[in-house]
Design an enzyme around this catalytic site. Structure first.
Site, PDB file in Angstrom:
ATOM      1  N   MET A 100      44.990  12.701 -11.818  1.00  0.00           N
ATOM      2  CA  MET A 100      45.560  14.260 -11.224  1.00  0.00           C
ATOM      3  C   MET A 100      46.504  14.929 -12.248  1.00  0.00           C
ATOM      4  O   MET A 100      47.144  16.111 -11.770  1.00  0.00           O
ATOM      5  CB  MET A 100      45.699  14.269 -10.051  1.00  0.00           C
ATOM      6  N   LEU A 107      50.723  14.680 -16.664  1.00  0.00           N
ATOM      7  CA  LEU A 107      50.771  12.648 -17.649  1.00  0.00           C
ATOM      8  C   LEU A 107      52.007  13.050 -17.163  1.00  0.00           C
ATOM      9  O   LEU A 107      53.521  12.730 -17.883  1.00  0.00           O
ATOM     10  CB  LEU A 107      49.436  12.367 -18.168  1.00  0.00           C
ATOM     11  N   HIS A 108      52.199  11.382 -17.165  1.00  0.00           N
ATOM     12  CA  HIS A 108      53.270   9.649 -17.774  1.00  0.00           C
ATOM     13  C   HIS A 108      53.045   9.556 -18.053  1.00  0.00           C
ATOM     14  O   HIS A 108      52.109   8.967 -18.630  1.00  0.00           O
ATOM     15  CB  HIS A 108      53.921  10.085 -16.539  1.00  0.00           C
ATOM     16  N   HIS A 128      50.383   6.980 -17.182  1.00  0.00           N
ATOM     17  CA  HIS A 128      49.120   6.972 -17.068  1.00  0.00           C
ATOM     18  C   HIS A 128      48.861   6.528 -18.275  1.00  0.00           C
ATOM     19  O   HIS A 128      47.708   6.334 -18.649  1.00  0.00           O
ATOM     20  CB  HIS A 128      48.833   8.517 -17.304  1.00  0.00           C
ATOM     21  N   GLN A 163      48.561   0.247 -10.252  1.00  0.00           N
ATOM     22  CA  GLN A 163      49.280  -0.874  -8.882  1.00  0.00           C
ATOM     23  C   GLN A 163      49.661  -0.111  -7.860  1.00  0.00           C
ATOM     24  O   GLN A 163      50.483  -0.184  -7.064  1.00  0.00           O
ATOM     25  CB  GLN A 163      50.049  -2.071  -9.365  1.00  0.00           C
ATOM     26  N   GLN A 214      45.207   2.113  -2.660  1.00  0.00           N
ATOM     27  CA  GLN A 214      44.235   2.788  -2.721  1.00  0.00           C
ATOM     28  C   GLN A 214      42.719   1.817  -4.008  1.00  0.00           C
ATOM     29  O   GLN A 214      41.890   2.522  -3.595  1.00  0.00           O
ATOM     30  CB  GLN A 214      44.403   4.220  -3.652  1.00  0.00           C
ATOM     31  N   SER A 265      56.139   8.447 -11.243  1.00  0.00           N
ATOM     32  CA  SER A 265      55.592   9.331 -10.387  1.00  0.00           C
ATOM     33  C   SER A 265      55.013  10.948 -10.897  1.00  0.00           C
ATOM     34  O   SER A 265      56.562  11.358 -11.386  1.00  0.00           O
ATOM     35  CB  SER A 265      55.936   9.075  -9.148  1.00  0.00           C
ATOM     36  N   SER A 266      54.390  11.685 -10.460  1.00  0.00           N
ATOM     37  CA  SER A 266      54.187  12.498 -11.189  1.00  0.00           C
ATOM     38  C   SER A 266      54.942  13.678 -10.096  1.00  0.00           C
ATOM     39  O   SER A 266      55.437  14.869 -10.431  1.00  0.00           O
ATOM     40  CB  SER A 266      52.906  13.390 -10.904  1.00  0.00           C
ATOM     41  N   ARG A 267      55.333  12.946  -9.264  1.00  0.00           N
ATOM     42  CA  ARG A 267      56.236  14.069  -8.262  1.00  0.00           C
ATOM     43  C   ARG A 267      57.648  13.716  -7.804  1.00  0.00           C
ATOM     44  O   ARG A 267      58.471  14.620  -7.511  1.00  0.00           O
ATOM     45  CB  ARG A 267      55.840  13.100  -6.708  1.00  0.00           C
TER      46      ARG A 267
HETATM   47  P1  AMP Z   1      47.410  10.005 -10.578  1.00  0.00           P
HETATM   48  O1  AMP Z   1      47.598  10.464 -11.261  1.00  0.00           O
HETATM   49  O2  AMP Z   1      49.061   9.980  -9.150  1.00  0.00           O
HETATM   50  O3  AMP Z   1      46.502  10.490  -9.322  1.00  0.00           O
HETATM   51  O4  AMP Z   1      47.856   8.685 -10.483  1.00  0.00           O
HETATM   52  C1  AMP Z   1      46.299   8.132 -11.545  1.00  0.00           C
HETATM   53  C2  AMP Z   1      46.220   6.851 -11.923  1.00  0.00           C
HETATM   54  O5  AMP Z   1      47.422   6.637 -12.496  1.00  0.00           O
HETATM   55  C3  AMP Z   1      46.559   6.128 -10.434  1.00  0.00           C
HETATM   56  O6  AMP Z   1      45.358   5.255 -10.714  1.00  0.00           O
HETATM   57  C4  AMP Z   1      47.878   5.578 -10.372  1.00  0.00           C
HETATM   58  O7  AMP Z   1      47.508   4.685  -9.323  1.00  0.00           O
HETATM   59  C5  AMP Z   1      48.288   5.501 -11.948  1.00  0.00           C
HETATM   60  N1  AMP Z   1      49.736   5.720 -11.982  1.00  0.00           N
HETATM   61  C6  AMP Z   1      50.379   6.447 -11.219  1.00  0.00           C
HETATM   62  N2  AMP Z   1      51.677   6.085 -11.519  1.00  0.00           N
HETATM   63  C7  AMP Z   1      51.897   4.925 -12.544  1.00  0.00           C
HETATM   64  C8  AMP Z   1      52.851   3.984 -12.607  1.00  0.00           C
HETATM   65  N3  AMP Z   1      54.111   4.494 -12.156  1.00  0.00           N
HETATM   66  N4  AMP Z   1      52.904   2.920 -13.482  1.00  0.00           N
HETATM   67  C9  AMP Z   1      51.531   2.870 -13.593  1.00  0.00           C
HETATM   68  N5  AMP Z   1      49.995   3.320 -13.171  1.00  0.00           N
HETATM   69  C10 AMP Z   1      50.275   4.618 -12.390  1.00  0.00           C
END
Ligand code: AMP
Length: 281
Positions: free
Chosen positions: A30, A33-34, A37, A149, A154, A186-188
């Site tokens: 979504m 990105l960090h 991702h 993970q 999910q 996390s993006s949050r």
């Molecule tokens: P999102 O953009 O938050 O929907 O996440 C996209 C993908 O990145 C999902 O498969 C998440 O599980 C993964 N993801 C999010 N945060 C992390 C993290 N800290 N480490 C590894 N994968 C992540």
């Protein structure tokens, strides 16, 4: 890096790549990105020749409109990030591109998974997730898909989707990337104050505590101690903390030898909802 905004344009490109027998890995995101991702992209690169990252803030998986509204969308930064990461293709559709006006109703039977943890606290969330992921699968027809993970429920839901729809895609579970204090990226996290970020490290410490004492302490006591540890922090509101069977994500009251277990947690801090988990065996 090529950027596609429409399904038709992406499809045309992928048809060509498939004719050339190039394997395709998909990393759905979504955006905002960090490094978490980024690690998904690295796993994808190990498994396939062409890497597609999708960025789409999917409205149907948000049960809270204000959460959807305030979800970060730093698109120029994300594009640079993906170029630097040598991603091959970015799919960046609009909401109307993914959900045309004549969109049919969507429902898949996810069984008990939909009633527990994230399913219970975010009604409709996993229907929205499966709806968009299925669209992306149909479109990209990837050989491999990478998920984190961090969102373990999910992953279980996507495994179920793959089984229900009989999809030929290999799902790779990528480990959670954390900052130096253990907070899952996390993006949050952007919405957390510095104090909250510091307090949030208690989530990881609690999960570690559970893992380290799993064989020596009864499950109910472990849970009580971890909860007490977390809630001793200012502004920490634990939505759930559970020690679960890894296959079903159902909570257990005793550890069952020869089965895998996972600790799940969701907390509110500074009006930000954070989730995390840890494999315990
Ligand atoms: P999102 O953009 O938050 O929907 O996440 C996209 C993908 O990145 C999902 O498969 C998440 O599980 C993964 N993801 C999010 N945060 C992390 C993290 N800290 N480490 C590894 N994968 C992540």
């Amino acid at each position: 890096m090529e950027i596609f905004y429409t399904q038709a344009d992406l499809q045309k490109r992928l048809e060509y790549l498939r004719l050339k027998k190039q394997s395709i890995a998909l990393v759905p995101t979504m955006g905002a990105l960090h490094k978490g991702h980024l690690s998904l992209l690295s796993y994808a690169k190990e498994k396939a020749v062409v890497i597609i990252c999708s960025i789409f803030v999917n409205p149907t998986q948000f049960n809270d409109p204000s959460d959807l509204e305030k979800y970060p969308r730093p698109i120029a930064k994300d594009i640079k990030f993906l170029k630097d990461a040598e991603c091959d293709i970015l799919f960046l559709p609009s909401v109307t591109e993914m959900y045309p006006a004549d969109e049919p109703e969507w429902h898949v039977d996810l069984g008990p998974l939909e009633q527990i943890w994230e399913g219970e606290h975010r009604p409709g969330h996993f229907q929205g997730v499966t709806q968009i992921v299925y669209k992306l699968f149909q479109l990209a027809q990837p050989d491999v898909v990478c998920f984190g993970q961090k969102d373990i429920q999910q992953i279980k839901v996507i495994e179920q989707l793959i089984e229900i729809k009989k999809l030929r895609v290999r799902l790779i579970i990528c480990p959670t990337l954390r900052d130096s204090g253990g907070l899952a990226l996390s993006s949050r996290n952007k919405h957390l104050s510095n104090t909250a970020k510091l307090n949030a490290t208690k989530i990881y410490e609690s999960l570690r505590y559970i893992k380290e004492h799993l064989r020596s302490t009864p499950v109910s006591q472990l849970k009580k101690e971890a909860l007490k540890f977390m809630t001793s922090q200012e502004g920490f509101d634990v939505e759930y903390l559970a020690i679960c069977d890894y296959e079903t994500l159902q909570e257990v009251s005793v550890i069952i030898p020869d089965r895998k277990h996972v600790a799940l947690v969701a907390v509110w801090l500074d009006d930000v909802r954070l989730i995390d988990n840890m494999f315990l065996d």
